[in-house]
Design an enzyme around this catalytic site. Sequence first.
Site, PDB file in Angstrom:
ATOM      1  N   GLU A 198       0.915  -1.108  -0.281  1.00  0.00           N
ATOM      2  CA  GLU A 198      -0.104  -0.016  -0.030  1.00  0.00           C
ATOM      3  C   GLU A 198       0.585   1.234  -0.520  1.00  0.00           C
ATOM      4  O   GLU A 198       1.907   1.074   0.494  1.00  0.00           O
ATOM      5  CB  GLU A 198      -0.565   0.332   0.880  1.00  0.00           C
TER       6      GLU A 198
ATOM      7  N   HIS B 119       0.154   5.588   1.205  1.00  0.00           N
ATOM      8  CA  HIS B 119      -0.703   6.755   2.008  1.00  0.00           C
ATOM      9  C   HIS B 119       0.517   7.903   1.953  1.00  0.00           C
ATOM     10  O   HIS B 119       1.339   7.951   1.735  1.00  0.00           O
ATOM     11  CB  HIS B 119      -1.098   6.174   2.694  1.00  0.00           C
TER      12      HIS B 119
ATOM     13  N   HIS C  44       5.716   6.215   7.900  1.00  0.00           N
ATOM     14  CA  HIS C  44       5.895   5.700   8.685  1.00  0.00           C
ATOM     15  C   HIS C  44       6.944   5.674   9.351  1.00  0.00           C
ATOM     16  O   HIS C  44       8.022   5.747   8.725  1.00  0.00           O
ATOM     17  CB  HIS C  44       5.619   3.774   8.736  1.00  0.00           C
TER      18      HIS C  44
ATOM     19  N   HIS D 164       5.014   0.480   0.277  1.00  0.00           N
ATOM     20  CA  HIS D 164       5.506  -0.493   1.419  1.00  0.00           C
ATOM     21  C   HIS D 164       4.627  -1.675   1.593  1.00  0.00           C
ATOM     22  O   HIS D 164       3.701  -1.509   1.276  1.00  0.00           O
ATOM     23  CB  HIS D 164       6.102   0.553   1.995  1.00  0.00           C
TER      24      HIS D 164
ATOM     25  N   CYS E 278       5.108   0.456  15.082  1.00  0.00           N
ATOM     26  CA  CYS E 278       5.454   0.771  13.758  1.00  0.00           C
ATOM     27  C   CYS E 278       4.562   2.652  14.655  1.00  0.00           C
ATOM     28  O   CYS E 278       3.534   2.742  14.938  1.00  0.00           O
ATOM     29  CB  CYS E 278       4.552   0.447  12.698  1.00  0.00           C
TER      30      CYS E 278
HETATM   31 MN    MN Z   1       2.042   1.781   5.485  1.00  0.00          MN
END
Ligand code: MN
Length: 157
Positions: free
Chosen positions: A71, A73, A77, A111, A125
């Site tokens: 995914e 976004h 992270h 990622h 995370c």
């Molecule tokens: Mn992610």
Amino acid sequence: MAEVQTLPATLRRFQATDEGFRWETVPLKHYKPEGTHFRDITRQVLFGPESGLPAELRYFEVEPGGYSTFERHEHVHAVLILRGRGRAIVGEQLFEVQPFDLIHVPAWTWHQFQAAEDEALGFLCMVAVDRDRPTRPTPEEAEQLRRHPVIGPHVRL
Ligand code: MN
């Protein structure tokens, strides 16, 4: 037992169990409430919005052979590997990872985290509390990703 969301800042002891890393009173959750584009992964929110920080710290554990959703976004992270071995795909790069490695996933960067076939992978995370929803590759993007010379052979879509 008190709800974790209402706890003041107290000590929650670490527990290494046969089922994986756990922390006192922290619920073990599904990685995502729905979806089929991941495998064998759990989520624990160690510090959520109730911490008073604008960030959340989560612990993910991926069983051998499992993987997170491929995914991207807008939110970023900050990842710290805590146990095991596996692979991180970040953008066009592929990293073999081990405990205490740090991985930064920039905004809008593809990622995925994958456990080794014979060993689980556990990682912390950190994310912003206010964040956008992840997006997955379109069919056209998936086709391009599969043809990528470095990550193509390894992506799990
Ligand atoms: Mn992610």
